[in-house]
Write an enzyme that holds these catalytic residues in place. Structure first.
Site, short mmCIF file in Angstrom:
data_model
loop_
_atom_site.label_atom_id
_atom_site.label_comp_id
_atom_site.label_asym_id
_atom_site.label_seq_id
_atom_site.Cartn_x
_atom_site.Cartn_y
_atom_site.Cartn_z
N ALA A 62 7.92 -8.12 -19.25
CA ALA A 62 8.74 -7.01 -19.72
C ALA A 62 9.77 -7.61 -20.68
O ALA A 62 10.06 -8.80 -20.60
CB ALA A 62 9.44 -6.36 -18.54
N GLY A 104 5.84 -8.45 -15.97
CA GLY A 104 5.32 -7.11 -16.25
C GLY A 104 3.92 -7.16 -16.84
O GLY A 104 3.14 -6.21 -16.69
N GLU A 163 1.74 -7.37 -13.91
CA GLU A 163 1.83 -6.12 -13.14
C GLU A 163 1.00 -5.01 -13.78
O GLU A 163 0.37 -4.22 -13.08
CB GLU A 163 3.30 -5.69 -13.02
CG GLU A 163 4.08 -6.61 -12.07
CD GLU A 163 5.54 -6.23 -11.97
OE1 GLU A 163 6.22 -6.29 -13.01
OE2 GLU A 163 5.99 -5.87 -10.88
N GLU A 199 9.58 -13.77 -12.30
CA GLU A 199 10.83 -13.02 -12.31
C GLU A 199 11.97 -13.70 -11.55
O GLU A 199 13.13 -13.63 -11.96
CB GLU A 199 10.63 -11.62 -11.72
CG GLU A 199 9.99 -10.62 -12.67
CD GLU A 199 8.47 -10.65 -12.67
OE1 GLU A 199 7.89 -11.64 -12.17
OE2 GLU A 199 7.88 -9.69 -13.17
N1 COA Z 1 11.08 -10.80 -23.34
C1 COA Z 1 11.70 -10.97 -24.53
N2 COA Z 1 11.53 -12.07 -25.29
C2 COA Z 1 10.73 -13.03 -24.81
C3 COA Z 1 10.07 -12.92 -23.57
C4 COA Z 1 10.27 -11.72 -22.82
N3 COA Z 1 9.67 -11.54 -21.65
N4 COA Z 1 9.34 -14.03 -23.37
C5 COA Z 1 9.54 -14.81 -24.45
N5 COA Z 1 10.38 -14.22 -25.31
C6 COA Z 1 10.80 -14.72 -26.63
C7 COA Z 1 11.66 -15.99 -26.53
O1 COA Z 1 13.02 -15.67 -26.35
C8 COA Z 1 11.38 -16.65 -27.87
O2 COA Z 1 12.19 -15.99 -28.82
P1 COA Z 1 12.74 -16.79 -30.12
O3 COA Z 1 11.54 -17.19 -30.89
O4 COA Z 1 13.60 -15.77 -30.78
O5 COA Z 1 13.52 -17.96 -29.56
C9 COA Z 1 9.94 -16.27 -28.16
O6 COA Z 1 9.64 -15.14 -27.32
C10 COA Z 1 8.94 -17.34 -27.85
O7 COA Z 1 9.17 -17.81 -26.53
P2 COA Z 1 8.95 -19.34 -26.13
O8 COA Z 1 9.22 -19.47 -24.67
O9 COA Z 1 9.71 -20.21 -27.04
O10 COA Z 1 7.40 -19.46 -26.48
P3 COA Z 1 6.26 -20.23 -25.72
O11 COA Z 1 5.05 -19.98 -26.52
O12 COA Z 1 6.68 -21.62 -25.40
O13 COA Z 1 6.11 -19.49 -24.30
C11 COA Z 1 5.96 -17.64 -22.74
C12 COA Z 1 5.72 -18.12 -24.21
C13 COA Z 1 5.65 -16.16 -22.68
C14 COA Z 1 5.03 -18.42 -21.79
C15 COA Z 1 7.41 -17.92 -22.34
O14 COA Z 1 8.26 -17.37 -23.33
C16 COA Z 1 7.85 -17.33 -21.03
O15 COA Z 1 7.63 -17.94 -20.00
N6 COA Z 1 8.50 -16.16 -21.09
C17 COA Z 1 9.15 -15.56 -19.97
C18 COA Z 1 8.21 -14.91 -19.06
C19 COA Z 1 8.97 -14.19 -18.00
O16 COA Z 1 9.88 -14.67 -17.35
N7 COA Z 1 8.55 -12.98 -17.81
C20 COA Z 1 9.10 -12.17 -16.77
C21 COA Z 1 9.81 -11.06 -17.36
S1 COA Z 1 9.28 -9.61 -16.53
#
Ligand code: COA
Ligand code: NAD
Length: 649
Positions: free
Chosen positions: A64, A103, A106, A126
């Site tokens: 999400a 999300g 989910e 989360e």
């Molecule tokens: N919501 C908003 N922005 C997000 C996001 C999310 N759930 N997940 C990642 N981003 C953004 C980061 O802030 C980053 O932004 P930037 O380029 O402006 O700095 C960009 O996406 C890339 O993220 P990054 O982590 O640097 O890329 P990556 O390729 O190494 O990893 C993911 C991608 C998705 C594996 C990693 O970002 C991640 O683990 N995200 C969080 C997942 C999470 O906790 N989800 C639960 C929420 S419900």
């Protein structure tokens, strides 16, 4: 044509719904709105039999949208979207590649089928953000794969790779080749078969009470001050005891409560600060130099840890020590460290593999082919200057030279080099293979590509880089000095050291300031003060001077601020220390634990503020990252700058 957050197409009678919201297809309001519309359209379209849900680009869905978590919830909510997909008249197939997180996972649980590319990873991270899955993850996942397998995913950050997900029944098939074609083919095949039960329709078997107790103990140990993992278990158990409907309701209530909590705000702050730290805007256009071979000079505590970190990231390492005896000692220390780490990771064979690309030598000339050399010799200007003069003469002209100094001015180390533009500070923290922080300290001469390479090295090592300007102790040790000074001032004013240490532990640090000094050894700073006195500087007598002169160097000598019994690291209040230091003390007085912690954290934030005002740190995020990743500041409190701001609001 303007891009929409969700693309729609169809292939024969299969709808293709592709979430396209770069960079990670985070599910935001626009995505939710469009998905609601599309479920309805697909339901009503007689030319469509089934829908495939995919993600555009590198991943399916990264979660999400975390940016929305700080704002009021806007409908349609994700639970509503998932319920709508679940209630659709046509079956939905989620085709996961890259990651399906939070999300993102989910939403797949609302679909009839889940298929995954071989590279896919599925998880519910989360709790790392101080919340719990809030769109059915705590209820649907256990019904799909069983409680015992679902708990580590929901409450303990376990991620499942495609193969493991297939074995558990989380995905129905692992697809090879073109994702869209394979997903369409899968959807066409299953149309001929009876539909499987939805996750919410599946039965759930409870766990024996001793298993729940075991889970509780595990989580208690790992969660520390983060309430989210406990609350995730509470949501799961509510669903077990009261059924899916009540479970979903309870999950949402806990999610919304935690979403608005201080801990979650702090963890979100760090999530974004950490990502921004990896790619500072000013370096985005600058290509880092290639890094294929690294050298280290000095194989003591830091050199060995740095070697382990570099090897862990796949870089061959050449390590230079003073003589054969030191080479032998360094080799053994590195072998032991790599072996211990390999044992812990359950793959003991990796230690020998990592050691194979380590060259130990006494000749600095052996570093001539290195792209980067990190100096980690004694903290002594003359010794370090001598090392850099020899590196300057012996290394390739384009090799980067880095110092791991804690306090010395890197300008004085660059001074006199043929090319001062290739030198900078890369300050690792002990133990260097574990601690996440790298302070990166350029001099005014450091070339941008040298700086950019240090940041790319941090990324490769899985560390958090923070740029620091030049001052005594850079960002972290300067704040540490202030923090210790304030702790000592409280103690002099009559507060017991055990009360101060206890207060900081209650705040969330693993240890209090006096316990840490006993662990690290009081003699190091004593020797620094003595050296300054020998240079003719006026350094007032510190309690550490009295303790060290009385033979109390900390844990290693059986006593420092506290007493220790052999083989036991438990600090015990020391009558001997009280006697030795009695002349420095005011009358004993009490102070509430919370007040002590507020005082000490305020001192850290004050120093952080001064550091920012002087331009040593770019801003509060940098100070917070240094404290959280280098000095054990509790993550769920966000760092001293964020914490102070939050308290004031
Ligand atoms: N919501 C908003 N922005 C997000 C996001 C999310 N759930 N997940 C990642 N981003 C953004 C980061 O802030 C980053 O932004 P930037 O380029 O402006 O700095 C960009 O996406 C890339 O993220 P990054 O982590 O640097 O890329 P990556 O390729 O190494 O990893 C993911 C991608 C998705 C594996 C990693 O970002 C991640 O683990 N995200 C969080 C997942 C999470 O906790 N989800 C639960 C929420 S419900
Ligand atoms: P250490 O005393 O454990 O190790 C220094 C090593 O350097 C010794 O093994 C010594 O034999 C070797 N050495 C000295 N001169 C040499 C030379 N000319 N050529 C080759 N090897 C030489 O010290 P340490 O704790 O590893 O610290 C090293 C550096 O890292 C210092 O600048 C220190 O300030 C900094 N640092 C230390 C820590 C820490 O917690 N120990 C943390 C961050 C930075």
């Amino acid at each position: 044509m303007t891009r929409t957050a969700v693309e729609y197409a169809h292939h024969q009678r299969i709808a293709l719904v592709t979430i396209d919201n770069p960079p990670v297809n985070a599910i935001n309001l626009a995505v939710r709105n469009r998905l609601m519309e599309l479920v309805r359209e697909i339901d009503l379209d007689p030319a469509i039999d089934a829908a495939v849900l995919m993600g555009a680009g590198k991943v399916f869905v990264g979660g999400a949208d975390i940016n929305e978590f700080g704002r009021p919830v806007e409908a349609p909510t994700l639970p509503e979207v998932i319920a709508r997909i679940e209630g659709a008249r046509k079956p939905w197939v989620a085709a996961v590649h890259g990651v399906a997180l939070g999300g993102g996972l989910e939403i797949t649980l609302g679909c009839r089928y889940r298929i995954a590319s071989p590279d896919a990873k599925l998880g519910l991270p989360e709790v790392n953000l101080g919340i719990i899955p809030g769109a059915g993850g705590t209820q649907r996942l256990p019904r799909l794969i069983g409680l015992a397998e679902a708990i580590p995913v929901i409450a303990e950050m376990k991620t499942l790779a495609a193969k493991a997900a297939l074995a558990l029944g989380l995905v129905d098939s692992v697809i090879e080749g073109d994702r869209t074609a394979a997903a369409v083919a899968f959807a066409q095949t299953v149309l001929a078969k009876p539909l499987p039960a939805l996750c919410i329709e599946r039965p759930l078997t409870d766990l024996p009470s001793e298993t729940w107790s075991e889970v509780g103990r595990r989580i208690e140990k790992a969660a520390k001050g983060n309430p989210a993992p406990h609350r995730a278990i509470e949501a799961i158990r509510h669903g077990v005891g009261h059924g899916i409907e009540a479970g979903l309701k309870q999950e949402r209530a806990i999610f919304l409560e935690l979403r608005g909590s201080r801990e979650a705000a702090a963890l979100r702050h760090l999530f974004f600060a950490e990502r921004a730290a990896m790619r500072p805007a000013r370096l985005r256009e600058i290509a880092p130099l290639p890094l294929n071979r690294a050298g280290i000079v000095g194989g003591g505590t830091m050199g060995v840890g740095i070697a382990a970190a570099l090897r862990g990231a796949g870089l061959p390492v050449i390590l230079v020590e003073r003589d054969a005896e030191a080479v032998q000692r360094t080799g053994e220390a590195l072998e032991n460290l790599l072996a211990a780490r390999a044992r812990r990771s359950g793959d003991p064979a990796t230690a020998a593999l990592l050691m194979r690309d380590v060259t130990l030598t006494t000749s600095i000339d052996d570093l001539k082919d290195c792209d980067l050399v990190v100096e980690a010799v004694f903290e002594d200007l003359a010794v370090k200057r001598d090392v850099f003069a020899r590196l300057d003469a012996g290394c390739r002209a384009d090799a980067i030279l880095a110092t791991n100094t804690s306090y010395l001015d890197p300008r004085r180390l660059a001074d006199g080099l043929r090319d001062p533009g290739r030198l900078l500070g890369i300050h690792f923290f002990s133990p260097a293979h574990i601690m996440k922080l790298l302070e990166i300290v350029p001099t005014p001469d450091t070339r941008p590509e040298v700086l950019a390479t240090a940041f790319s090295l941090a990324q490769r090592l899985g560390k958090i880089p923070v740029q620091s300007g030049i001052c005594e102790g850079f960002i972290g040790n300067r704040i540490l000095r202030r923090y210790r000074g304030e702790a000592e001032a409280l103690w002099r004013s009559g507060i017991a050291i055990e009360a101060i240490d206890g207060a900081m532990r209650a705040f969330g640090f693993a240890m209090g300031p006096f316990e840490v000094q006993d662990l690290a050894g009081l003699d190091i700073s004593y020797l620094q003060r003595e050296a300054a006195r020998a240079r003719g500087e006026t350094v007032p007598e510190a309690p550490g001077d009295i303790l060290v002169r009385a033979g109390r160097k900390g844990q290693k000598s059986g006593g420092g601020w506290y007493d220790y019994v052999s083989g036991d690291r438990t600090p015990r209040v020391s009558p001997e220390t009280a006697r030795l230091l009695s002349s420095l003390l005011n009358e004993r007085r009490e102070m509430a634990s919370a007040e002590i912690a507020e005082r000490l954290v305020a001192a850290m934030a004050d120093e952080g503020g001064a550091i920012i005002a002087e331009g040593i740190a770019a801003g509060p995020n940098e100070v917070d990252l240094v404290e959280v990743h280098g000095y054990g500041f509790p993550r769920w409190k966000g760092g001293p700058m964020f914490y102070r701001n939050q308290q004031a609001s």
